[in-house]
Design a protein around this motif. Structure first.
Motif, PDB file in Angstrom:
ATOM      1  N   LYS A   1      -3.380 -14.634  -2.472  1.00  0.00           N
ATOM      2  CA  LYS A   1      -1.961 -14.752  -2.782  1.00  0.00           C
ATOM      3  C   LYS A   1      -1.577 -13.637  -3.741  1.00  0.00           C
ATOM      4  O   LYS A   1      -2.421 -13.033  -4.393  1.00  0.00           O
ATOM      5  N   SER A   2      -0.287 -13.400  -3.816  1.00  0.00           N
ATOM      6  CA  SER A   2       0.190 -12.385  -4.747  1.00  0.00           C
ATOM      7  C   SER A   2      -0.175 -12.771  -6.175  1.00  0.00           C
ATOM      8  O   SER A   2      -0.168 -13.943  -6.539  1.00  0.00           O
TER       9      SER A   2
ATOM     10  N   ILE B   1       7.040  -9.241  -0.657  1.00  0.00           N
ATOM     11  CA  ILE B   1       6.190  -8.688  -1.707  1.00  0.00           C
ATOM     12  C   ILE B   1       6.408  -9.435  -3.013  1.00  0.00           C
ATOM     13  O   ILE B   1       7.475 -10.057  -3.216  1.00  0.00           O
ATOM     14  N   GLY B   2       5.420  -9.421  -3.890  1.00  0.00           N
ATOM     15  CA  GLY B   2       5.538 -10.083  -5.180  1.00  0.00           C
ATOM     16  C   GLY B   2       5.984  -9.129  -6.266  1.00  0.00           C
ATOM     17  O   GLY B   2       5.548  -7.978  -6.313  1.00  0.00           O
ATOM     18  N   LEU B   3       6.859  -9.630  -7.141  1.00  0.00           N
ATOM     19  CA  LEU B   3       7.319  -8.832  -8.276  1.00  0.00           C
ATOM     20  C   LEU B   3       7.021  -9.562  -9.579  1.00  0.00           C
ATOM     21  O   LEU B   3       7.043 -10.794  -9.649  1.00  0.00           O
ATOM     22  N   SER B   4       6.771  -8.809 -10.621  1.00  0.00           N
ATOM     23  CA  SER B   4       6.531  -9.385 -11.944  1.00  0.00           C
ATOM     24  C   SER B   4       7.834  -9.933 -12.510  1.00  0.00           C
ATOM     25  O   SER B   4       8.937  -9.579 -12.069  1.00  0.00           O
TER      26      SER B   4
ATOM     27  N   GLY C   1      -5.104  -4.786   3.248  1.00  0.00           N
ATOM     28  CA  GLY C   1      -4.052  -4.958   2.259  1.00  0.00           C
ATOM     29  C   GLY C   1      -4.425  -4.404   0.905  1.00  0.00           C
ATOM     30  O   GLY C   1      -3.612  -4.371  -0.017  1.00  0.00           O
ATOM     31  N   ALA C   2      -5.677  -3.975   0.747  1.00  0.00           N
ATOM     32  CA  ALA C   2      -6.148  -3.392  -0.510  1.00  0.00           C
ATOM     33  C   ALA C   2      -6.873  -2.088  -0.220  1.00  0.00           C
ATOM     34  O   ALA C   2      -7.458  -1.907   0.839  1.00  0.00           O
ATOM     35  N   ILE C   3      -6.818  -1.188  -1.188  1.00  0.00           N
ATOM     36  CA  ILE C   3      -7.524   0.091  -1.075  1.00  0.00           C
ATOM     37  C   ILE C   3      -8.862  -0.042  -1.784  1.00  0.00           C
ATOM     38  O   ILE C   3      -8.912  -0.313  -2.978  1.00  0.00           O
ATOM     39  N   ASP C   4      -9.940   0.133  -1.032  1.00  0.00           N
ATOM     40  CA  ASP C   4     -11.257   0.019  -1.648  1.00  0.00           C
ATOM     41  C   ASP C   4     -11.813   1.401  -1.979  1.00  0.00           C
ATOM     42  O   ASP C   4     -11.160   2.425  -1.766  1.00  0.00           O
ATOM     43  N   ALA C   5     -13.051   1.413  -2.481  1.00  0.00           N
ATOM     44  CA  ALA C   5     -13.661   2.668  -2.938  1.00  0.00           C
ATOM     45  C   ALA C   5     -13.821   3.678  -1.812  1.00  0.00           C
ATOM     46  O   ALA C   5     -13.794   4.893  -2.043  1.00  0.00           O
ATOM     47  N   ASN C   6     -13.989   3.187  -0.592  1.00  0.00           N
ATOM     48  CA  ASN C   6     -14.161   4.086   0.549  1.00  0.00           C
ATOM     49  C   ASN C   6     -12.839   4.665   1.042  1.00  0.00           C
ATOM     50  O   ASN C   6     -12.830   5.632   1.791  1.00  0.00           O
ATOM     51  N   GLU C   7     -11.729   4.048   0.639  1.00  0.00           N
ATOM     52  CA  GLU C   7     -10.413   4.469   1.127  1.00  0.00           C
ATOM     53  C   GLU C   7      -9.623   5.264   0.099  1.00  0.00           C
ATOM     54  O   GLU C   7      -8.627   5.907   0.443  1.00  0.00           O
ATOM     55  N   ILE C   8     -10.066   5.224  -1.146  1.00  0.00           N
ATOM     56  CA  ILE C   8      -9.296   5.848  -2.225  1.00  0.00           C
ATOM     57  C   ILE C   8      -9.097   7.336  -2.000  1.00  0.00           C
ATOM     58  O   ILE C   8      -8.074   7.906  -2.387  1.00  0.00           O
TER      59      ILE C   8
END
Length: 314
Positions: free
Chosen positions: A62-63, A82-85, A140-147
């Motif tokens: 979850k966000s 999308i989630g906002l603070s 949905g997330a950028i990992d070390a291999n994608e950075i």
């Protein structure tokens, strides 16, 4: 020769006042599409049926932000969830007022200028900075291999104008500019130290906060901490000027040595026969010019100055 480090700090401080005029990143321009209250209520009824919802957090999670916001990205033809603070939502509500519509389920629909503002930054992050294409596994997330596929970095250049007087090198002024935008990243620019997640959502929230005047651009003064930048640059510039001072001292000693050699050479040439002089000049220059000694010394001096010439800026 010594370096006046106070002058460096002063020059950099004056330059940093212009940072607000130096643009780093810019949100995409989106068409403003303002819905009235009746239209917003109709959208609210269909939120669960919207297609192509792009979530900003990793699949299965979850966000991390409490406020779920919906907007239509009219440039790309997709709907965004999308989630906002709290900080970002409160700021948007204060600036754009009724363009932030609260639903019965305590979620939010953005319209008009609020939608264009947030959607513009979403686009810039997703496409210009390359978050969507970098997310190869679509988690949905950028990992070390994608950075390495992100384009979140930029580079600046600073030129220092200096002068030398009475054995002191001082900085007159400096000039900073953006050399390159959207460079390949070499590190996690906005790292989540707890979850080790970098995502569109997190970067969007960071960017909305960094855009202090909410004008859809990030300038250098919104990205850099002025004092930290001045301290870091002062150290780098100081090292460069100190190296220049060393080079200048070497230059002075070298010129003295050349002058001594020129005198010695001139004395030799004056004490040999004309035939020997002609032979030397023919071997060195293939030249039978009339004022041979003056020509030779002039050429030696010119060649020396060109070969060790020091740029007066860094």
């Amino acid at each position: 020769m010594i370096v006046n480090k106070t002058s460096i700090q002063t020059a950099l401080y004056k330059d940093s006042k212009n940072f607000k005029n130096i643009q780093v990143f810019k949100a995409s321009n989106l068409v403003t599409n303002k819905l009235n209250q009746d239209e917003l209520k109709q959208v609210e009824k269909s939120l669960n049926t919207l297609t192509d919802i792009t979530q900003g957090w990793a699949k299965g999670e979850k966000s991390e932000y409490d406020n779920i916001v919906y907007l239509s990205n009219n440039q790309k033809g997709i709907n965004i969830k999308i989630g906002l603070s709290d900080e970002n939502l409160n700021t948007l509500s204060a600036i754009f007022k009724d363009d932030v519509y609260k639903t019965a389920n305590a979620e939010y629909i953005l319209t008009g200028d609020a939608e264009a503002f947030v959607g513009g930054w979403f686009n810039e992050i997703a496409y210009a900075r390359g978050y969507l294409s970098a997310d190869i596994d679509k988690s949905g997330a950028i990992d070390a291999n994608e950075i390495a596929n992100l384009k979140t970095d930029f580079s600046t250049k600073t030129k220092i104008f200096s002068k030398e007087k009475d054995g002191v090198i001082s900085a007159d002024k400096s000039m900073t500019w953006i050399a390159n935008r959207y460079e390949t990243a070499t590190h996690l620019s906005y790292e989540d130290h707890e979850k080790n997640i970098i995502s569109i959502e997190k970067t969007l929230n960071e960017t909305l906060i960094m855009d202090k005047n909410k004008d859809g651009t990030l300038s250098l003064d919104e990205i850099y901490q002025q004092n930290q930048w001045i301290d870091d640059m002062s150290q780098k510039v100081g090292e460069i000027l100190e190296n220049r001072a060393k080079d200048s001292e070497i230059l002075v000693k070298a010129k003295i040595k050349i002058a001594q050699n020129e005198i010695e050479f001139k004395n030799i040439m004056l004490n040999v026969s004309k035939d020997t002089q002609d032979f030397i000049y023919k071997m060195l220059f293939k030249d039978d010019g009339s004022d041979k000694i003056s020509n030779l010394l002039s050429q030696l001096s010119k060649n020396f100055d060109e070969s060790i010439g020091v740029d007066k800026s860094v």
